[in-house]
Enzyme design. Structure first.
Site, PDB file in Angstrom:
ATOM      1  N   ASP A  39       0.892  -1.302   0.112  1.00  0.00           N
ATOM      2  CA  ASP A  39       0.049  -0.046  -0.124  1.00  0.00           C
ATOM      3  C   ASP A  39       0.802   1.350  -0.173  1.00  0.00           C
ATOM      4  OD1 ASP A  39      -2.278  -1.362  -0.150  1.00  0.00           O
ATOM      5  OD2 ASP A  39      -2.871  -1.223   1.866  1.00  0.00           O
ATOM      6  N   TYR A  96     -10.740  -3.321  -3.016  1.00  0.00           N
ATOM      7  CA  TYR A  96     -10.199  -4.609  -3.637  1.00  0.00           C
ATOM      8  C   TYR A  96     -11.612  -5.478  -4.185  1.00  0.00           C
ATOM      9  CZ  TYR A  96      -6.130  -3.528  -1.120  1.00  0.00           C
ATOM     10  OH  TYR A  96      -4.940  -2.657  -0.830  1.00  0.00           O
TER      11      TYR A  96
END
EC number: 1.4.3.-
Length: 539
Positions: free
Chosen positions: A402, A497
């Protein structure tokens, strides 16, 4: 100290944990009045001294946010500083502010670390923090650039920022191969777009629409009433050495007339269609598709895939039935408050505690120069990354780092009444990602940096006491001290996601105080394959 529901709070030592939920990483640090004094107090006299300090701090604490030496020496670059450095790099040194267009030779400011603070030498910073000098270390910027002509991604040191631009120097710090250059949110997907559309055209509308429906905007037969399919970028962790490969997985978005929140519905409709792209070369015209995944099978080319389905229909179980859902849950939400008390300062004091809090463009929240009763217990506490690893076979496995996308800049300012109480102070940070489309893609242009407020600070009165005692007298008397906690909360949204990725993530981390001048993290455990590492820079 312990962390519960993403909070770094005082109290008992506890085992670490990490939990994955939806798309938001909640990184909430809570510092309570007595945690830093919870060192190894071996003697009874020392223990009583600690208890008195704890009670006194809790009784008289109030949150103050203002200037501090730590903020001056270690504070991240402001939006004005980032714009100034990025503009100088583009005008004086020829860097591009944004990757894209037809120029594949010029270097460009790259990734979420494109312009950040270059941390001063620690001994210089300590001399200033401890008052041995009143002169703060000079401020420098560190820029990250992708440099095609040198086949490298290079970090440079620029400054000193206190001087006029004419006096600035640029010094190379380190480099990595060009294939290891940072991810460009939005730009990489735009550059790969023509190649992806050509691959779909080679497969043909007959095969794709027989399998998924008329949902591909690249074809004239696309029916907007049936929604739309679009690619999302993933990395390929098994790229051969010396190459760079990206994996583009398609997802289906229901039509807007069926749901106002049709973008949210995207995450539960991943399609069994993936294209692996070799993006090693600087020029996107030289990129190639090396593999296609279709209904659980992999092929070396569009022609091979098409030949495997001569009837033009691959019924692999993909369903759009849930697109009829309204996707309006949850139906209740807290009202947002109109008032947001903001601060450009980053120094925080509360009782015997003091520290500086920042939000870094790539790595998110950080605390610096954490002190209890004037004694430093931490030089820095910060995140390094948040990692999501998705298991699968050799073709399907992938992971997200991330920090490569940004643990800060794909977020929004925190909302009073929702993320933080109205009494909280919202601390300023710098952003240069402008959202576009869906899925957390953005145009990254550091010359247009702006301020936002991804962090808040507030005092929380908990529902139990630090101590309580009832005297067994004829008329019982109860005395006690309510427990209060200082909370520093930062919430980082990092895209979203499909499948399990439709759950926003709550990262939960716990620490134990072992001795006065060092905090040591206990070994972490993960749930749902999400882990988080914290960097502890000790004296």
């Amino acid at each position: 100290m312990k962390v519960a529901e993403g909070s770094l709070a005082s109290g008992e030592a506890a085992a670490p944990a990490a939990a994955a939920r939806r798309s938001t990483s909640r990184l909430t640090f809570a510092l309570a009045a007595f945690a830093g004094a919870a060192a190894s107090l071996a003697t009874e006299r020392g223990a009583w001294a600690w208890l008195r300090a704890r009670d006194a701090a809790a009784a008289g604490a109030s949150v103050r946010v203002g200037p501090s030496r730590a903020a001056s020496a270690l504070g991240e670059l402001s939006a004005a500083e980032v714009r100034r450095v990025a503009t100088w790099a583009t005008t004086a040194k020829g860097f591009l502010a944004v990757r894209g267009g037809d120029d594949f030779e010029s270097p460009w400011l790259s990734g979420p670390s494109a312009v950040e603070l270059f941390a001063p030498p620690k001994q210089e910073a300590l001399a200033y923090l401890d008052g041995r000098t009143d002169v703060a270390p000079p401020r420098y910027a560190r820029i990250t650039a992708a440099v095609p002509r040198e086949s490298a991604a290079i970090e440079y040191k620029i400054g000193p920022l206190q001087s006029a631009e004419a006096d600035w120097t640029m010094e190379e710090l380190e480099r990595v191969p060009f294939t290891k250059r940072p991810t460009e949110p939005g730009a990489d997907l735009r550059l790969a777009g023509p190649l992806l559309e050509a691959a779909l055209a080679a497969l043909g509308a007959e095969l794709l629409e027989a399998t998924f429906g008329p949902v591909f905007p690249a074809f004239d037969t696309h029916d907007p009433r049936e929604g739309a399919a679009a690619p999302m970028m993933q990395n390929d962790p098994l790229s051969p050495k010396g190459t760079r490969r990206d994996l583009y997985g398609y997802s289906w978005t229901p039509p807007k007339q069926k749901t106002r929140r049709n973008v949210e519905a995207t995450w539960v409709h991943p399609m069994p269609l993936k294209l692996r792209v070799d993006s090693t070369e600087p020029d996107a015209a030289d990129w190639t598709i090396v593999e296609l995944g279709f209904c659980g099978r992999w092929f070396d080319s569009s022609a091979a895939l098409k030949a495997a389905y001569p009837a033009g229909d691959a019924s692999c179980g993909f369903s759009r039935a849930t697109g009829d859902f309204l996707w309006e849950a949850p139906s209740r939400e807290s009202p947002r408050q109109a008032r947001r008390a903001v601060s450009q300062d980053h120094g925080v004091s509360w009782g015997n505690w003091s520290f500086a809090v920042f939000s870094r463009s790539s790595q998110g929240p950080a605390l610096s120069d954490v002190r209890f009763a004037g004694e430093r217990v931490l030089y820095e506490l910060s995140l390094q990354d948040a990692l999501a690893a998705y298991s699968g076979d050799r073709k399907d496995a992938f992971f997200y780092s991330d920090a490569a996308w940004s643990l800060s800049m794909l977020s929004a300012s925190l909302e009073p009444g929702v993320d933080c109480p109205e009494s909280a102070t919202f601390v300023e940070a710098t952003n240069w990602y402008a959202f576009e489309g869906r899925g957390g893609t953005a145009v990254a242009d550091a010359t247009k940096a702006f301020s936002f407020y991804p962090t808040c600070v507030f005092e929380w009165t908990e529902d139990h006491t630090i101590w309580r005692h009832m005297e067994n007298s004829e008329k019982p008397t109860v005395r006690g001290l309510a427990r209060k906690t200082l909370v520093v909360r930062s919430i980082a949204t990092v895209g979203n996601y499909g499948e399990d990725r439709s759950r926003k993530r709550v990262i939960q981390r716990r620490f134990s105080v072992r001795r006065p001048r060092a905090i040591v993290p206990e070994n972490g455990s993960t749930r749902r394959e999400r882990s988080e590492r914290s960097s502890l820079v000790q004296e």
